[in-house]
Scaffold this active site. Structure first.
Site, PDB file in Angstrom:
ATOM      1  N   LYS A  68      15.865  26.067 -54.717  1.00  0.00           N
ATOM      2  CA  LYS A  68      16.795  27.156 -54.375  1.00  0.00           C
ATOM      3  C   LYS A  68      16.868  27.315 -52.868  1.00  0.00           C
ATOM      4  O   LYS A  68      15.818  27.335 -52.202  1.00  0.00           O
ATOM      5  CB  LYS A  68      16.263  28.477 -54.987  1.00  0.00           C
ATOM      6  N   LYS A 104      17.185  23.468 -49.005  1.00  0.00           N
ATOM      7  CA  LYS A 104      18.195  23.917 -48.041  1.00  0.00           C
ATOM      8  C   LYS A 104      19.147  22.768 -47.808  1.00  0.00           C
ATOM      9  O   LYS A 104      18.773  21.601 -47.987  1.00  0.00           O
ATOM     10  CB  LYS A 104      17.535  24.291 -46.712  1.00  0.00           C
ATOM     11  N   THR A 192      20.408  40.683 -48.284  1.00  0.00           N
ATOM     12  CA  THR A 192      19.432  40.245 -47.287  1.00  0.00           C
ATOM     13  C   THR A 192      19.199  41.367 -46.266  1.00  0.00           C
ATOM     14  O   THR A 192      18.049  41.701 -45.946  1.00  0.00           O
ATOM     15  CB  THR A 192      19.889  38.945 -46.596  1.00  0.00           C
TER      16      THR A 192
HETATM   17  P1  NAD Z   1      26.275  34.304 -40.414  1.00  0.00           P
HETATM   18  O1  NAD Z   1      26.905  33.009 -40.120  1.00  0.00           O
HETATM   19  O2  NAD Z   1      26.945  35.249 -41.334  1.00  0.00           O
HETATM   20  O3  NAD Z   1      25.999  35.088 -39.041  1.00  0.00           O
HETATM   21  C1  NAD Z   1      25.316  34.534 -37.955  1.00  0.00           C
HETATM   22  C2  NAD Z   1      25.461  35.478 -36.781  1.00  0.00           C
HETATM   23  O4  NAD Z   1      24.671  34.992 -35.690  1.00  0.00           O
HETATM   24  C3  NAD Z   1      26.903  35.594 -36.259  1.00  0.00           C
HETATM   25  O5  NAD Z   1      27.163  36.943 -35.927  1.00  0.00           O
HETATM   26  C4  NAD Z   1      26.877  34.736 -35.000  1.00  0.00           C
HETATM   27  O6  NAD Z   1      27.850  35.152 -34.060  1.00  0.00           O
HETATM   28  C5  NAD Z   1      25.480  35.045 -34.512  1.00  0.00           C
HETATM   29  N1  NAD Z   1      24.997  34.086 -33.532  1.00  0.00           N
HETATM   30  C6  NAD Z   1      25.038  32.739 -33.581  1.00  0.00           C
HETATM   31  N2  NAD Z   1      24.512  32.219 -32.454  1.00  0.00           N
HETATM   32  C7  NAD Z   1      24.121  33.269 -31.693  1.00  0.00           C
HETATM   33  C8  NAD Z   1      23.503  33.384 -30.424  1.00  0.00           C
HETATM   34  N3  NAD Z   1      23.168  32.307 -29.718  1.00  0.00           N
HETATM   35  N4  NAD Z   1      23.238  34.636 -29.950  1.00  0.00           N
HETATM   36  C9  NAD Z   1      23.568  35.734 -30.658  1.00  0.00           C
HETATM   37  N5  NAD Z   1      24.149  35.673 -31.872  1.00  0.00           N
HETATM   38  C10 NAD Z   1      24.423  34.462 -32.378  1.00  0.00           C
HETATM   39  O7  NAD Z   1      24.790  33.967 -40.922  1.00  0.00           O
HETATM   40  P2  NAD Z   1      23.820  34.881 -41.802  1.00  0.00           P
HETATM   41  O8  NAD Z   1      24.015  34.510 -43.205  1.00  0.00           O
HETATM   42  O9  NAD Z   1      23.919  36.293 -41.364  1.00  0.00           O
HETATM   43  O10 NAD Z   1      22.395  34.287 -41.380  1.00  0.00           O
HETATM   44  C11 NAD Z   1      21.681  34.744 -40.219  1.00  0.00           C
HETATM   45  C12 NAD Z   1      20.225  34.343 -40.337  1.00  0.00           C
HETATM   46  O11 NAD Z   1      19.672  34.923 -41.532  1.00  0.00           O
HETATM   47  C13 NAD Z   1      19.950  32.839 -40.467  1.00  0.00           C
HETATM   48  O12 NAD Z   1      18.720  32.536 -39.873  1.00  0.00           O
HETATM   49  C14 NAD Z   1      19.847  32.635 -41.965  1.00  0.00           C
HETATM   50  O13 NAD Z   1      19.121  31.473 -42.316  1.00  0.00           O
HETATM   51  C15 NAD Z   1      19.111  33.898 -42.345  1.00  0.00           C
HETATM   52  N6  NAD Z   1      19.226  34.274 -43.752  1.00  0.00           N
HETATM   53  C16 NAD Z   1      20.435  34.479 -44.332  1.00  0.00           C
HETATM   54  C17 NAD Z   1      20.499  34.869 -45.667  1.00  0.00           C
HETATM   55  C18 NAD Z   1      21.805  35.188 -46.346  1.00  0.00           C
HETATM   56  O14 NAD Z   1      21.766  35.693 -47.477  1.00  0.00           O
HETATM   57  N7  NAD Z   1      22.953  34.960 -45.748  1.00  0.00           N
HETATM   58  C19 NAD Z   1      19.322  35.011 -46.407  1.00  0.00           C
HETATM   59  C20 NAD Z   1      18.092  34.806 -45.785  1.00  0.00           C
HETATM   60  C21 NAD Z   1      18.065  34.444 -44.448  1.00  0.00           C
END
Ligand code: NAD
Length: 418
Positions: A68, A104, A192
């Site tokens: 997953k 992943k 999340t």
């Molecule tokens: P997303 O694509 O929805 O959002 C990512 C955000 O990060 C955007 O706002 C982008 O502009 C910003 N960003 C990218 N580069 C940046 C930088 N250099 N400086 C500042 N901001 C920056 O992604 P997400 O789903 O919100 O995921 C974010 C993190 O959370 C990741 O590490 C992901 O692995 C983790 N995560 C996500 C989920 C989920 O359910 N989506 C679950 C667990 C963990």
């Protein structure tokens, strides 16, 4: 420090394995992924040109259940990054007690540079190319950076169309994070961020303070960061700084988060929002706050940035946001770090609920989703606090120790085939 994210992830795991004296055979198995699938696939662009893309699906471990983990669309996606992210999924699912292993995947692409039609063709072709690598009982992808519910819907539809006529309901469980209309779960989109907030609330309880009134900075305003911000602001936290890839915004009196949330949805960025001052990227780290929430990408809290930080707790909403040397600095200064495998587990927990709903054909009410999510996240946080007391270690080591003990227990009982 090694530049390899997988090496950094392995270091975290080995440190906790030492603490609990993990069986060396399990240690060897868990230090590498079981399967590494790399596909190169062609996609027709709107211009008529054909382009080749590289995609990955890394299956780290499935001793607890089907693999997953999310799918990431980002220009920096490579084998090393996806291997690290897959391993973290194994430890996360084990920690929160889910019947899942870890995986992943991703595609090396900047999705902002492509039209919706091109992205649809890309997602469908990638899904087809993965073939039997994924499946509701095999490996279940979900959204991550750069992917969303619409893309999960396309994956599900592609998979169902090539799978023949039977089992339509259960086949929807090939992927989670779908739109509610096609079999997604209520509460998944915010899950999340909601889980991150529960982890912060738990830390408040551990340290004897109130959630309401805490000052907070957030890096990343995508799925995780924006929902966390919305829910935290509702609970009375004062969000004083927010950054995304386009801008860093600061307002010491607190940013109007509902308004920023709508602005970011409409403009797909936070730059240009008129309710805060735009400051330099690195200023985000030096603004004094109670809680700092990295919710963007890995390796953001480097040693230098950690040196400039002034906060009491870092809640790792992103995966791997703190470098090893950054972590040393924070810990030496008495900053608590709630580790990613614990802090951001809310997403995979509600993904599990979505999968259960797809299997049974029955939709849950949002209240039921939230209640069960809170119970699971709270219980995992309690276990980590108890393990911390037992081993006198950091939050991260304690989280890994809880996770590794469960994995070792299952290996002890199942044995190693053949
Ligand atoms: P997303 O694509 O929805 O959002 C990512 C955000 O990060 C955007 O706002 C982008 O502009 C910003 N960003 C990218 N580069 C940046 C930088 N250099 N400086 C500042 N901001 C920056 O992604 P997400 O789903 O919100 O995921 C974010 C993190 O959370 C990741 O590490 C992901 O692995 C983790 N995560 C996500 C989920 C989920 O359910 N989506 C679950 C667990 C963990």
């Amino acid at each position: 420090m090694s530049d390899s994210l997988h090496a950094a992830a392995n270091k975290q795991f080995q440190q906790a394995a030492d603490l609990i004296d993990l069986n060396p055979e399990y240690r060897a198995i868990l230090s590498q992924p079981e399967n590494e699938v790399i596909v190169n696939f062609p996609v027709r662009m709107d211009s008529g040109e054909l382009k080749l893309f590289k995609g990955y699906r890394i299956q780290h471990n499935n001793v607890l259940g089907p693999y997953k983990g999310g799918l990431r669309f980002h220009p920096d996606v490579d084998l090393d990054e996806v291997k690290a992210l897959a391993a973290w999924m194994t430890f996360k699912c084990s920690l929160v007690g889910l019947p899942y292993g870890g995986a992943k995947g991703g595609v090396t692409i900047n999705p902002r540079e492509y039209s919706d039609r091109e992205l649809e063709r890309l997602v469908r072709r990638f899904t087809h190319q993965l073939g039997d690598t994924i499946g509701p009982e095999i490996d279940i992808p979900a959204p991550d950076v750069g992917t969303n519910a619409q893309m999960m819907d396309w994956i599900m539809d592609t998979y169902a169309n090539v799978s023949g006529p039977g089992g339509r309901q259960q086949l929807r469980g090939v992927v989670t994070g779908k739109s509610v209309e096609v079999g997604g779960s209520l509460g998944r989109e915010a899950a999340t961020g909601q889980g991150v907030l529960y982890a912060l609330r738990h830390w408040c309880g551990e340290t004897g303070q109130r959630l309401s009134g805490l000052t907070v900075s957030i890096q990343g305003f995508g799925n995780v960061g924006s929902h966390f911000a919305r829910l935290a602001a509702k609970e009375g936290c004062l969000i004083v700084a927010v950054a995304d890839h386009t801008a860093t915004l600061h307002n010491p009196s607190g940013i109007d988060i509902p308004r920023l949330f709508d602005y970011a949805r409409e403009n797909r960025m936070i730059k240009g929002f008129d309710g805060a001052d735009e400051v330099d990227t690195d200023d985000l780290f030096s603004i004094a706050v109670d809680a700092f929430i990295p919710a963007a990408l890995e390796n953001q809290i480097t040693k230098d940035r950690a040196d400039s930080m002034s906060c009491r707790v870092v809640v790792e909403a992103a995966n791997g946001p703190t470098t090893s040397s950054g972590e040393d600095v924070l810990l030496s200064r008495g900053v608590d770090i709630i580790p990613d495998v614990l802090a951001n587990a809310g997403g995979v927990v509600v993904s599990y609920f979505e999968w259960l709903q797809n299997q049974s054909g029955r939709a849950w009410r949002v209240d039921d989703v939230d209640t069960r999510l809170r119970e699971i996240i709270w219980d995992a946080n309690d276990k980590v606090v108890a393990m911390r007391a037992e081993l006198s270690c950091t939050h991260r080591d304690a989280a890994y120790a809880v996770s590794l003990r469960r994995l070792a227990d299952v290996y002890d009982r199942r044995g190693i085939f053949p």
